[in-house]
Design a protein around this motif. Structure first.
Motif, PDB file in Angstrom:
ATOM      1  N   THR A  43       0.829  -1.207   0.000  1.00  0.00           N
ATOM      2  CA  THR A  43       0.000   0.000   0.000  1.00  0.00           C
ATOM      3  C   THR A  43       0.862   1.253   0.000  1.00  0.00           C
ATOM      4  O   THR A  43       1.856   1.338   0.724  1.00  0.00           O
ATOM      5  N   GLY A  44       0.475   2.232  -0.837  1.00  0.00           N
ATOM      6  CA  GLY A  44       1.177   3.511  -0.883  1.00  0.00           C
ATOM      7  C   GLY A  44       0.237   4.622  -1.297  1.00  0.00           C
ATOM      8  O   GLY A  44      -0.791   4.382  -1.938  1.00  0.00           O
ATOM      9  N   PHE A  45       0.588   5.857  -0.913  1.00  0.00           N
ATOM     10  CA  PHE A  45      -0.168   7.051  -1.305  1.00  0.00           C
ATOM     11  C   PHE A  45       0.785   8.009  -2.014  1.00  0.00           C
ATOM     12  O   PHE A  45       1.920   8.176  -1.588  1.00  0.00           O
ATOM     13  N   VAL A  46       0.285   8.666  -3.068  1.00  0.00           N
ATOM     14  CA  VAL A  46       0.972   9.834  -3.623  1.00  0.00           C
ATOM     15  C   VAL A  46       0.134  11.055  -3.263  1.00  0.00           C
ATOM     16  O   VAL A  46      -1.070  11.088  -3.555  1.00  0.00           O
ATOM     17  N   ILE A  47       0.757  12.051  -2.618  1.00  0.00           N
ATOM     18  CA  ILE A  47       0.033  13.278  -2.303  1.00  0.00           C
ATOM     19  C   ILE A  47       0.116  14.182  -3.535  1.00  0.00           C
ATOM     20  O   ILE A  47       1.150  14.783  -3.824  1.00  0.00           O
ATOM     21  N   ILE A  48      -0.975  14.199  -4.290  1.00  0.00           N
ATOM     22  CA  ILE A  48      -1.030  14.914  -5.573  1.00  0.00           C
ATOM     23  C   ILE A  48      -1.191  16.419  -5.335  1.00  0.00           C
ATOM     24  O   ILE A  48      -0.663  17.242  -6.073  1.00  0.00           O
ATOM     25  N   GLU A  49      -1.941  16.738  -4.301  1.00  0.00           N
ATOM     26  CA  GLU A  49      -2.226  18.142  -3.987  1.00  0.00           C
ATOM     27  C   GLU A  49      -2.474  18.269  -2.495  1.00  0.00           C
ATOM     28  O   GLU A  49      -3.074  17.379  -1.880  1.00  0.00           O
ATOM     29  N   GLY A  50      -2.009  19.377  -1.897  1.00  0.00           N
ATOM     30  CA  GLY A  50      -2.357  19.670  -0.515  1.00  0.00           C
ATOM     31  C   GLY A  50      -1.430  19.048   0.518  1.00  0.00           C
ATOM     32  O   GLY A  50      -0.318  18.602   0.217  1.00  0.00           O
ATOM     33  N   SER A  81      -3.198   0.105  -3.544  1.00  0.00           N
ATOM     34  CA  SER A  81      -3.020  -1.039  -2.654  1.00  0.00           C
ATOM     35  C   SER A  81      -3.341  -2.296  -3.456  1.00  0.00           C
ATOM     36  O   SER A  81      -4.281  -2.297  -4.248  1.00  0.00           O
ATOM     37  N   GLY A  82      -2.533  -3.338  -3.288  1.00  0.00           N
ATOM     38  CA  GLY A  82      -2.790  -4.545  -4.074  1.00  0.00           C
ATOM     39  C   GLY A  82      -2.137  -5.769  -3.473  1.00  0.00           C
ATOM     40  O   GLY A  82      -1.175  -5.680  -2.706  1.00  0.00           O
ATOM     41  N   GLU A  83      -2.694  -6.908  -3.848  1.00  0.00           N
ATOM     42  CA  GLU A  83      -2.148  -8.185  -3.390  1.00  0.00           C
ATOM     43  C   GLU A  83      -0.879  -8.472  -4.189  1.00  0.00           C
ATOM     44  O   GLU A  83      -0.897  -8.441  -5.417  1.00  0.00           O
ATOM     45  N   PRO A  84       0.239  -8.737  -3.483  1.00  0.00           N
ATOM     46  CA  PRO A  84       1.481  -8.979  -4.220  1.00  0.00           C
ATOM     47  C   PRO A  84       1.405 -10.214  -5.115  1.00  0.00           C
ATOM     48  O   PRO A  84       0.728 -11.187  -4.790  1.00  0.00           O
ATOM     49  N   ILE A  85       2.094 -10.136  -6.254  1.00  0.00           N
ATOM     50  CA  ILE A  85       2.247 -11.297  -7.142  1.00  0.00           C
ATOM     51  C   ILE A  85       3.613 -11.893  -6.821  1.00  0.00           C
ATOM     52  O   ILE A  85       4.644 -11.308  -7.138  1.00  0.00           O
ATOM     53  N   ASN A  86       3.615 -13.013  -6.180  1.00  0.00           N
ATOM     54  CA  ASN A  86       4.890 -13.602  -5.728  1.00  0.00           C
ATOM     55  C   ASN A  86       5.462 -14.535  -6.795  1.00  0.00           C
ATOM     56  O   ASN A  86       5.448 -15.754  -6.661  1.00  0.00           O
ATOM     57  N   GLU A  87       5.947 -13.899  -7.863  1.00  0.00           N
ATOM     58  CA  GLU A  87       6.564 -14.641  -8.965  1.00  0.00           C
ATOM     59  C   GLU A  87       7.846 -13.912  -9.362  1.00  0.00           C
ATOM     60  O   GLU A  87       7.954 -12.699  -9.160  1.00  0.00           O
TER      61      GLU A  87
END
Length: 292
Positions: free
Chosen positions: A207-214, A253-259
């Motif tokens: 999970t990660g966020f980009v603060i685009i504004e503010g 946010s996403g389920e990792p692909i373990n490959e």
């Protein structure tokens, strides 16, 4: 009832030094180049922070290039991009729109500043993600999903707090329009000053966020400013956001692909042999034709 555990912040990452992609996209590559973090299924995050482009008759952009083995997701905030691919798809991505392109078995693609925007110039701000595909889907048929701002799935927050635009996944019963190959949550949280939102993702999701504004406050403690990337720990589930001013937060946010992953330029495969095959197929014209 078990108490939901807060998903804590691992790191707050400053935007790496920008570089140009073609002559039309000035981007900060948060990963995999800028920081070595595991955000699978998201392989790459190019963030085009806000910039002013001067008016120009000949549109800036990126010429014909191939892709195989993944999806590109382009999210527009300012400016407009015209694009075309070798399967016959073309369109314009305006502010608020999202273009979700599944390259999969292979396509050729080009993208330029849209003509009217190029002639006028003005602010430009975009995000492009590369979303990895699991091995079983890497050679599936290319497809294309255009999500216009007017058709975006929206959850309106209480007390005039703003809204959550659901691009993919599901926020409080509001389902995004994008189909995904693996579980992915992708939102634009557009919060008014003082607006609050609670998000919940499984502990193992990257999970990660980009603060685009503010500027926002996360989990009631950490202040995060525009153009920063927030990388969360793989523990706990709940994240709270409060907007200290009008803000836009890109939530991934996403389920990792373990490959295993093998990357060579615009090809994202699982083995060295598949990379050689991709190069060979491209050289033999198997990705179709697209005029420069």
């Amino acid at each position: 009832m078990m108490e939901t555990k807060i998903k804590g912040i691992k790191n707050i990452l400053k935007a790496p030094a920008p570089h140009m992609v073609g002559d039309g996209f000035r981007v900060h590559n948060f990963f995999p180049g800028g920081y070595e973090i595991n955000m699978s299924p998201f392989f790459l995050l190019d963030y085009g922070s806000k910039i002013e482009f001067s008016a120009r008759k000949e549109p800036r952009g990126v010429g014909v290039h191939p892709h195989r083995g993944f999806e590109t997701v382009t999210i527009a905030y300012h400016g407009a991009v015209a694009h075309q691919d070798s399967t016959g798809n073309s369109g314009i991505i305006y502010p608020g729109d999202v273009q979700w392109m599944t390259a999969a078995s292979g396509i050729l693609h080009k993208e330029y500043h849209e003509e009217a925007y190029s002639l006028a110039g003005g602010p430009f701000q975009m995000v492009q993600l590369w979303v990895n595909l699991p091995a079983k889907d890497k050679m599936s048929k290319p497809k294309y999903q255009a999500i216009k701002q007017a058709d975006m799935a929206v959850f309106n927050l209480p007390a005039d707090g703003g809204k959550i635009e659901v691009i993919a996944g599901n926020y409080k019963g509001i389902k995004g329009n994008a189909d995904t190959f693996t579980p992915i949550e992708l939102y634009n949280a557009r919060l008014n000053k003082g607006g609050k939102a609670t998000l919940s993702f499984p502990a193992n999701f990257n999970t990660g966020f980009v603060i685009i504004e503010g500027t926002v406050k996360i989990n009631d403690e950490q202040e995060v400013k525009v153009n920063d990337f927030v990388h969360f720990k793989n523990e706990g589930e709940e994240i709270t956001i409060e907007a200290l001013e009008d803000s836009i937060i890109l939530v991934l946010s996403g389920e990792p692909i373990n490959e295993p992953i093998k990357q060579y330029g615009p090809f994202l495969m699982n083995t060295e042999a598949e990379i050689h095959q991709a190069i060979s197929d491209y050289n033999q014209g198997k990705f179709g034709y697209l005029e420069e």
